[in-house]
Design a protein around this motif. Sequence first.
Motif, PDB file in Angstrom:
ATOM      1  N   ASP A  35      26.305 -30.980  49.275  1.00 30.46           N
ATOM      2  CA  ASP A  35      25.665 -29.918  50.068  1.00 30.46           C
ATOM      3  C   ASP A  35      26.735 -28.938  50.549  1.00 30.46           C
ATOM      4  O   ASP A  35      27.802 -29.353  51.009  1.00 30.46           O
ATOM      5  N   GLU A  36      26.416 -27.667  50.456  1.00 28.50           N
ATOM      6  CA  GLU A  36      27.433 -26.683  50.860  1.00 28.50           C
ATOM      7  C   GLU A  36      27.659 -26.654  52.374  1.00 28.50           C
ATOM      8  O   GLU A  36      28.630 -26.054  52.844  1.00 28.50           O
ATOM      9  N   GLY A  37      26.771 -27.320  53.124  1.00 29.81           N
ATOM     10  CA  GLY A  37      26.952 -27.369  54.574  1.00 29.81           C
ATOM     11  C   GLY A  37      27.911 -28.457  55.039  1.00 29.81           C
ATOM     12  O   GLY A  37      28.175 -28.577  56.239  1.00 29.81           O
ATOM     13  N   VAL A  39      31.176 -30.273  56.166  1.00 26.40           N
ATOM     14  CA  VAL A  39      32.458 -29.858  56.733  1.00 26.40           C
ATOM     15  C   VAL A  39      33.347 -31.097  56.761  1.00 26.40           C
ATOM     16  O   VAL A  39      33.062 -32.061  57.476  1.00 26.40           O
ATOM     17  N   PRO A  41      37.335 -31.694  57.064  1.00 29.02           N
ATOM     18  CA  PRO A  41      38.699 -31.153  57.155  1.00 29.02           C
ATOM     19  C   PRO A  41      39.689 -32.096  56.473  1.00 29.02           C
ATOM     20  O   PRO A  41      39.400 -33.287  56.308  1.00 29.02           O
ATOM     21  N   ALA A  60      34.069 -36.114  59.115  1.00 24.41           N
ATOM     22  CA  ALA A  60      33.245 -35.296  58.233  1.00 24.41           C
ATOM     23  C   ALA A  60      31.867 -35.116  58.844  1.00 24.41           C
ATOM     24  O   ALA A  60      31.299 -36.054  59.408  1.00 24.41           O
ATOM     25  N   TYR A  61      31.350 -33.907  58.722  1.00 24.69           N
ATOM     26  CA  TYR A  61      29.992 -33.571  59.133  1.00 24.69           C
ATOM     27  C   TYR A  61      29.150 -33.454  57.866  1.00 24.69           C
ATOM     28  O   TYR A  61      29.487 -32.689  56.949  1.00 24.69           O
ATOM     29  N   PRO A  63      25.335 -32.679  56.433  1.00 28.33           N
ATOM     30  CA  PRO A  63      23.967 -32.229  56.733  1.00 28.33           C
ATOM     31  C   PRO A  63      22.986 -33.362  56.456  1.00 28.33           C
ATOM     32  O   PRO A  63      23.129 -34.086  55.461  1.00 28.33           O
ATOM     33  N   PHE A  68      28.136 -37.766  63.318  1.00 25.69           N
ATOM     34  CA  PHE A  68      29.351 -37.651  62.507  1.00 25.69           C
ATOM     35  C   PHE A  68      30.406 -38.565  63.120  1.00 25.69           C
ATOM     36  O   PHE A  68      30.451 -38.757  64.331  1.00 25.69           O
ATOM     37  N   ALA A  96      25.344 -35.436  65.903  1.00 19.06           N
ATOM     38  CA  ALA A  96      25.561 -34.195  65.155  1.00 19.06           C
ATOM     39  C   ALA A  96      24.806 -33.027  65.772  1.00 19.06           C
ATOM     40  O   ALA A  96      25.015 -31.877  65.383  1.00 19.06           O
TER      41      ALA A  96
ATOM     42  N   MET B  46      37.406 -28.719  63.669  1.00 16.16           N
ATOM     43  CA  MET B  46      36.280 -28.740  62.732  1.00 16.16           C
ATOM     44  C   MET B  46      35.180 -27.852  63.299  1.00 16.16           C
ATOM     45  O   MET B  46      34.661 -28.118  64.383  1.00 16.16           O
ATOM     46  N   ARG B  50      26.302 -25.047  61.476  1.00 10.94           N
ATOM     47  CA  ARG B  50      24.887 -25.431  61.495  1.00 10.94           C
ATOM     48  C   ARG B  50      24.468 -26.022  62.832  1.00 10.94           C
ATOM     49  O   ARG B  50      23.290 -26.014  63.179  1.00 10.94           O
ATOM     50  N   PHE B  76      29.537 -28.078  71.966  1.00  4.71           N
ATOM     51  CA  PHE B  76      28.272 -27.751  71.277  1.00  4.71           C
ATOM     52  C   PHE B  76      27.509 -26.774  72.157  1.00  4.71           C
ATOM     53  O   PHE B  76      27.034 -27.136  73.232  1.00  4.71           O
TER      54      PHE B  76
END
Lengths: 326, 326
Positions: A35-37, A39, A41, A60-61, A63, A68, A96, B46, B50, B76
């Motif tokens: 998924d392009e969402g 994240v 690092p 890592a996040y 979607p 996370f 998240a 990070m 979204r 957030f």
Amino acid sequence: MSGIHVIDETRLRKAVPLDLAAVDCIDAAFRALTDEGVVMPPVLSMHLPRANGEVDIKTAYLPGFSGFAVKVSPGFFDNPARGLPSTSGLMILFSAETGQVQAVFLDNGYLTDVRTAAAGAVAARALSRKDAKHVVILGAGTQARMQLQALTLVRPVERAVIWARNAEKAAQAARDCAENLGIVVESTTDCEGTITGADIIVTTTPSADPLVMADWLRPGQHVTAMGSDQPGKSELDPACFKRADLYVPDRLSQTRKMGELRAAIDAGFVVQDRDFAELGDILCGSAPGRGSPDDITIADLTGTGAQDTAIATHALAAISTRGNAR
Amino acid sequence: MSGIHVIDETRLRKAVPLDLAAVDCIDAAFRALTDEGVVMPPVLSMHLPRANGEVDIKTAYLPGFSGFAVKVSPGFFDNPARGLPSTSGLMILFSAETGQVQAVFLDNGYLTDVRTAAAGAVAARALSRKDAKHVVILGAGTQARMQLQALTLVRPVERAVIWARNAEKAAQAARDCAENLGIVVESTTDCEGTITGADIIVTTTPSADPLVMADWLRPGQHVTAMGSDQPGKSELDPACFKRADLYVPDRLSQTRKMGELRAAIDAGFVVQDRDFAELGDILCGSAPGRGSPDDITIADLTGTGAQDTAIATHALAAISTRGNAR
């Protein structure tokens, strides 16, 4: 403590076994990685020469995941002389949606062991022949045992061989696995002889020199290399990249830096910027997997923060379901 | 739980007040930062578009400290609409000898508030006139209150003024501080008028535009700018760099990127690679501090992982001493 779960290793070992649910959760992590969402690092690595130690921090996040994870993995190499394990550490799961702490897993690396072994099963389920019965494991440590266990969850494994340079350690691991898994497990110190007869080969060593030579490979085999997680480590002869029909990285940006791909690039067998579909692409069906029963496939697993986020989310669900909450 | 302390915010607020012991512990952190054995990696940031959130992870190893901290700070920004604070997070303290987890501080940023305010006191103790009596604070939030409290620990503060754009918030902060500290605290929305009369000025805002103009500064004043912790934020007119006799960063490599120094470099008042002694150098006596009672001094505080390691070590000692261990 305001609804925050604090769970120690003993409880995690009971609540989060290496089972099909864990494998499916890591499968979902690999799919989510496409998924392009996402994240994710680069790993924060801190080297501590004065303490002969290092600390890695991954996150890592993903979607679609409700939390996370942030994982802190210290390795302190003078510990064994003090009677302590070299590695320890913990994972923290955050919401998240709000960023608030949901759980602290004082797991000393146990969840990493599970998610790493589960990734081996995900790779084998996606890439190896469905009738794979004969497994060879290189290495005799915790991951050797757990990778074999994970394979029995996804393939009809009847017989396994554990190879290690140290015959005694190989024999001990084989005895442990036979007893634990109820299958025939043998041990050997003859690498070439045992590899040629395998359907699935998993390398789990920290070797800096190739253990698996290209001309030992036979049609139909699948190889998962999961020992190399740093530049300078490598378990496969770079010529394996010419011999194989399909090479699949867990995360291309990582395997270019510290996987088997690194060594193959350095040896001139692969050009630096060559593109490869990742395991998640194959799972999602957006890239082809094994093309024929005679293909030779290689999975290169370096470990991702996405797996940590997935296993931590899975662990919280398991703990909550069991009524084990603090 | 195998000797690991898990401490929540309520207990930390009792066990780790903003007092001289906290100031001295942060003083020691700045001194330790001058040691060549320090390991302080860049912040792992990070961004989570979204979730309209971000997560910062800081860590630092300081020679001479028995532990090192890893701090995870989520922000957030949709939380207030849900009735939750934007920021939360925790600190983990690891043994600097073995890497094993010693304590988990579920502090929601409280220890960061303490170490940040304590750094303001350390800067003022090192740089301001010993007879500084009159303080001006820009901003009316938590750090405005805590910076003023911290100054009263190190200087004979008799009178303070709190400035904010919002008169009501300034008045509320002034009432709170007066009651808490037992000194005269007034409020104002006239920045220039109040700054000219101050001995110490502390800026605590997230402003992206200068609040303190160079020609408002008077001989003998000390300014601590601690609001800017990101590129793009800036509280001081860059011309203040010409007006001041001494500029002191907490960590030069950081203030070049995200402190007041960043804005001064961008405005052409300072060349990119100009060297400045850090606060720790002045504390250790290896660089000169204030040269005369009429000097104008500026401290630029962006916050360091070293402060986190120091306050976490201090917190564990405080908890253990109080018999508050879990």
